[in-house]
Motif scaffolding. Structure first.
Motif, PDB file in Angstrom:
ATOM      1  N   UNK A 227       0.619  -0.957  -0.139  1.00  0.00           N
ATOM      2  CA  UNK A 227       0.030   0.205  -0.459  1.00  0.00           C
ATOM      3  C   UNK A 227       1.099   1.020  -0.127  1.00  0.00           C
ATOM      4  N   UNK A 228       0.659   1.772  -1.073  1.00  0.00           N
ATOM      5  CA  UNK A 228       1.533   3.415  -1.362  1.00  0.00           C
ATOM      6  C   UNK A 228       0.326   4.848  -1.202  1.00  0.00           C
ATOM      7  N   UNK A 229       1.118   5.644  -1.207  1.00  0.00           N
ATOM      8  CA  UNK A 229      -0.035   7.059  -1.940  1.00  0.00           C
ATOM      9  C   UNK A 229      -1.217   6.624  -2.839  1.00  0.00           C
ATOM     10  N   UNK A 230      -0.331   6.167  -3.315  1.00  0.00           N
ATOM     11  CA  UNK A 230      -0.730   5.908  -4.758  1.00  0.00           C
ATOM     12  C   UNK A 230      -2.013   4.619  -4.638  1.00  0.00           C
ATOM     13  N   UNK A 231      -1.999   4.473  -3.635  1.00  0.00           N
ATOM     14  CA  UNK A 231      -3.098   2.829  -3.518  1.00  0.00           C
ATOM     15  C   UNK A 231      -2.324   1.532  -3.064  1.00  0.00           C
ATOM     16  N   UNK A 232      -3.162   0.304  -4.008  1.00  0.00           N
ATOM     17  CA  UNK A 232      -2.661  -0.286  -3.546  1.00  0.00           C
ATOM     18  C   UNK A 232      -2.062  -1.492  -4.315  1.00  0.00           C
ATOM     19  N   UNK A 233      -1.232  -2.082  -4.263  1.00  0.00           N
ATOM     20  CA  UNK A 233      -1.115  -4.037  -5.539  1.00  0.00           C
ATOM     21  C   UNK A 233      -0.449  -4.890  -4.803  1.00  0.00           C
ATOM     22  N   UNK A 234      -1.802  -5.810  -5.077  1.00  0.00           N
ATOM     23  CA  UNK A 234      -1.237  -7.233  -4.485  1.00  0.00           C
ATOM     24  C   UNK A 234      -1.388  -8.305  -5.622  1.00  0.00           C
TER      25      UNK A 234
END
Length: 247
Positions: A227-234
């Motif tokens: 999770x970053x300031x720009x959203x999430x990736x899984x």
């Protein structure tokens, strides 16, 4: 005899429409002691450009038949913006930003670069606005437009959502402690990494790389989420916990 709008910038330049009767042939419109520029005139209306001024002034219309009763016009100073929070968010937009300052009660628009959003005024010192989608990741100037004018000076940064390209290694003991190098994109603002829902300590190496230490887990494959300031990736099933030997 209504006046619309009844407020405008101290610098002048506001288009004001005065309506009433017997207004044809208007020879002068005064804002206090200053003449306004008449741009249109009919028997029931006079359109003018306000001169510069301060405070509250009487507005009168003079025609061959005499001078009208006065109406009030309020001069409003340009807004001052002190802070913006948060200062970054996803390029897709949708986050709520709070702007603090002064002179914000008449805000009608907030501009993020070339894109305009409509704010919600909380009070003269604060407003909130939903961030519009950005054209591309990166910083844009933020300006607020009020009856008193437009003021710049703040910056908002659009950030693309992260991606996960690979993990190395992809397996380790269920007891945790494995140092994993996670590669991807847009990782520099990483806020958290979790393995199967359990937070893991991490270090940002670059915008494309993280060093992560696996927490303890249960034998089997688990999802890894960044999770970053720009959203999430899984990465679905991105890491496999291996059970220790038993005797």
């Amino acid at each position: 005899m209504p006046i619309s709008p009844n407020q405008g910038s101290t610098g002048g330049g506001t288009t004001v429409v005065i309506t009433g009767t017997s207004l044809g042939g208007a020879t002068a419109v005064k804002f206090g002691t200053k003449n306004a520029t008449i741009t249109a005139n009919t028997p029931t209306s006079v359109t003018v450009t306000s001169p510069s001024g301060t405070g509250t002034v009487p507005v009168t219309v003079t025609t061959p038949g005499g001078t009208s009763n006065p109406l009030q016009f309020f001069y409003v100073g340009a807004p001052f913006k002190a802070s913006l929070a948060p200062v970054s968010g996803v390029t897709a937009g949708g986050d709520t930003v709070t702007i603090n300052g002064s002179g914000l009660s008449t805000a009608t628009a907030v501009h993020f670069g070339a894109t305009t959003a409509t704010p919600t005024v909380v009070n003269d010192g604060q407003l909130t606005v939903t961030v519009p989608a950005g054209a591309a990741p990166g910083p844009v100037s933020v300006s607020v437009t009020t009856a008193g004018g437009t003021n710049n000076g703040l910056t908002y940064t659009y950030i693309d959502a992260p991606t996960i390209v690979s993990l190395n290694p992809t397996s380790g003991p269920a007891s945790g402690g494995t140092v994993v190098t996670l590669t991807g994109t847009n990782l520099s603002t990483t806020q958290s990494v979790n393995f199967g829902g359990t937070l893991a300590p991490f270090s940002v190496l670059s915008d494309t790389s993280l060093s992560v230490v696996t927490p303890a887990g249960t034998a089997g494959a688990v999802d890894v989420t960044v999770t970053t300031s720009g959203g999430s990736a899984t990465a679905v099933g991105g890491f496999t916990y291996v059970a220790g030997p038993g005797i």
